[in-house]
Motif scaffolding. Structure first.
Motif, PDB file in Angstrom:
ATOM      1  N   GLU A  40      36.919  25.236  52.404  1.00  0.00           N
ATOM      2  CA  GLU A  40      36.395  25.918  51.226  1.00  0.00           C
ATOM      3  C   GLU A  40      37.246  27.127  50.869  1.00  0.00           C
TER       4      GLU A  40
ATOM      5  N   TYR B 124      39.185  27.523  47.315  1.00  0.00           N
ATOM      6  CA  TYR B 124      38.926  28.642  46.401  1.00  0.00           C
ATOM      7  C   TYR B 124      40.237  29.371  46.067  1.00  0.00           C
TER       8      TYR B 124
ATOM      9  N   HIS C 249      35.579  31.500  38.814  1.00  0.00           N
ATOM     10  CA  HIS C 249      34.150  31.557  39.130  1.00  0.00           C
ATOM     11  C   HIS C 249      33.391  30.458  38.384  1.00  0.00           C
TER      12      HIS C 249
ATOM     13  N   ALA D 211      34.179  27.235  40.262  1.00  0.00           N
ATOM     14  CA  ALA D 211      33.752  27.127  41.656  1.00  0.00           C
ATOM     15  C   ALA D 211      32.250  27.243  41.838  1.00  0.00           C
TER      16      ALA D 211
ATOM     17  N   LEU E  96      30.931  25.107  44.942  1.00  0.00           N
ATOM     18  CA  LEU E  96      31.125  25.715  46.255  1.00  0.00           C
ATOM     19  C   LEU E  96      29.978  26.675  46.555  1.00  0.00           C
TER      20      LEU E  96
ATOM     21  N   ALA F 222      31.082  30.383  46.755  1.00  0.00           N
ATOM     22  CA  ALA F 222      31.850  30.923  45.636  1.00  0.00           C
ATOM     23  C   ALA F 222      31.587  32.410  45.430  1.00  0.00           C
TER      24      ALA F 222
ATOM     25  N   ARG G 110      34.364  35.338  46.004  1.00  0.00           N
ATOM     26  CA  ARG G 110      34.724  36.145  44.845  1.00  0.00           C
ATOM     27  C   ARG G 110      34.605  37.633  45.171  1.00  0.00           C
TER      28      ARG G 110
END
Length: 486
Positions: free
Chosen positions: A255, A259, A354, A357, A361, A364, A368
């Motif tokens: 992940e 990202y 964002h 994702a 995810l 996320a 972030r």
């Protein structure tokens, strides 16, 4: 990163193998941040400052050097003094950057070659990231290829961009080092001026090499600082740094990689399909650099009082820096343009990633926020900029820009938001970041008629009458936005 902006301290030679290299390193007293600006304190057998004979740099050189070490010392010194290239000794910068990378990071993580499985994982992550981004932006894919780099490969690939960023400031310092002597003496001091400029190139090369080498241990891709540092169209990730980045996050490695691949792929789209953006950003850096003045009074004092028996004096003076940004409206406007441009790039990437994702995810939001805090706390990118070109970035603008892009998406849709990248004068300004709602609901400017007129002018078919009046109106609207939009 070293606290000495223009230090000479040369890193120890690159170890050939792990434990033996460490052992050799500890025996030599090498490492970063030496007090001796000429790097002699780190040579085998030569004590650092405070050791016997260290008060005399010649004694430090000759103390207990064997012939091979002595030859290497003179070779390095000769390279510094004989350099006749541009304002930065980039050969030295590259050498020191690679040596810094070879030493590993402070947490003991060493650089390593990228294996086939890691390369495949990066390629698949970028491919999937591009598919997800298709729903979040109207800009098509900009990554013709995806590569996995070691830290050393990142250094090699990004040095051309660093050269473009740093040379404008280095030229000002190099010229200032030749101007500190009275004009009537300059004609008689040609060799001395040449030596001073060579030393200036070595100073920049040493510090840039160390800074880039340290940064290579932190970055996770080719666009961490919002500028396209790598080759165009090549999305790049650094597996060894990605693993270190995600170590304590409690998020799966796949992940984290995905990202970060989204961020890298988003940057690639922006720079590939907004053709004016790269020159706009690098031009903003150069415009800011033109407003930086060198403290010639400090240089004169250093040159006039320099005692060869006390090289620490030169190091202490250089530690304080020589950059003094001019406090003029033009320089403030240049800084605002640069900070706003970087914030808009990073804010757009943040908002787009964002959006792509968040539905897919579970981590996320956490990833972030981690990346935002990494920038806001003055990470390696900000420190590198401050060291190399005297520029302090203001990461707080990134959140403002991200909110503005998100608001634009809600109000105008993905196509309407991304259409603003069609022309630099359509982008939000610094004041727009303070009032995002005002910008979002402002009537959009239409540059189509202006572009049509310019095209006709270029082909010799310039129209007249109504077309000219309409284009004049477009120009008037453009001027009303002020210098911050340029």
């Amino acid at each position: 990163m070293s606290d000495t902006p223009f230090g000479f301290g040369l890193p120890p030679e690159e170890p050939e193998d792990g434990d033996e290299g460490k052992k050799k390193d500890s025996q030599s007293g090498g490492g970063q941040g030496q007090a001796n600006p000429f790097g002699f304190g780190g040579l085998p057998g030569a004590g650092g400052f405070g050791a016997p004979g260290a008060d005399n740099p010649l004694a430090a050189m000759f103390g207990s050097l064997n012939p091979n070490d002595l030859g290497a010392a003179f070779q390095q010194l000769g390279q510094m003094l004989s350099y006749e290239g541009g304002p930065v000794n980039w050969d030295m910068a590259k050498q020191i950057a690679r040596q810094t990378v070879a030493q590993g990071t402070s947490d003991g993580v060493k650089d390593s070659s990228v294996g086939p499985s890691e390369r495949t994982a990066v390629q698949e992550a970028v491919r999937l990231a591009d598919l997800w981004l298709d729903d979040a932006t109207s800009l098509p894919s900009g990554a013709a290829s995806a590569v996995a780099w070691s830290r050393a490969e990142w250094v090699e690939a990004t040095l051309p961009a660093w050269k473009e960023l740093v040379d404008p400031v280095a030229e000002r310092v190099g010229a200032a080092m030749g101007d500190v002597l009275p004009e009537e003496m300059q004609a008689m001091a040609g060799p001395l001026i040449g030596m001073m400029r060579s030393m200036g190139g070595a100073m920049f090369g040493s510090q840039i090499g160390q800074a880039v080498g340290v940064l290579a241990g932190e970055v996770v891709g080719s666009s961490d600082i919002g500028l396209p540092l790598g080759p165009a169209g090549r999305a790049a990730l650094l597996p060894v740094n990605i693993e270190a980045f995600g170590k304590d996050l409690g998020v799966g490695k796949d992940e984290v990689r995905l990202y970060l691949a989204l961020r890298e792929a988003a940057h690639q789209r922006l720079f590939a399909h907004v053709p004016w953006l790269r020159s706009h950003l690098f031009g903003a850096v150069e415009g800011y650099a033109r407003g930086i003045k060198v403290d010639t009074a400090k240089l004169e004092d250093v040159v006039g009082q320099f005692d060869p028996n006390n090289p620490e004096q030169l190091q202490e003076a250089l530690q304080q820096g020589m950059f003094q940004p001019e406090d003029t409206p033009a320089q403030k406007a240049a800084l605002a343009r640069l900070e706003t441009a970087l914030a808009l790039v990073e804010g757009w990437v943040d908002a787009v990633v964002h959006a792509a994702a968040k539905p897919r995810l579970s981590s996320a939001d956490a990833l972030r926020e981690t990346l935002r805090r990494r920038r806001a706390t003055g990470g390696p990118a900000e420190q590198t900029f401050a060291t190399l070109i005297g520029l302090e970035l203001r990461p707080r603008r990134l959140r403002d820009a991200s909110r503005l892009w998100a608001s634009l998406t809600d109000a105008r849709g993905v196509d309407g938001r991304d259409a603003l990248w069609a022309h630099p004068d359509m982008l939000p300004t610094a004041s727009d970041l303070d009032d995002p709602d005002g910008f979002v609901h402002r009537e959009q400017m239409d540059f189509s008629e202006l572009d049509k007129m310019l095209g006709e002018a270029a082909s010799g078919g310039l129209g007249d009458g109504p077309n000219l009046k309409k284009d004049d109106a477009a120009d008037d609207g453009d001027d009303s936005r002020g210098d911050d939009a340029k």
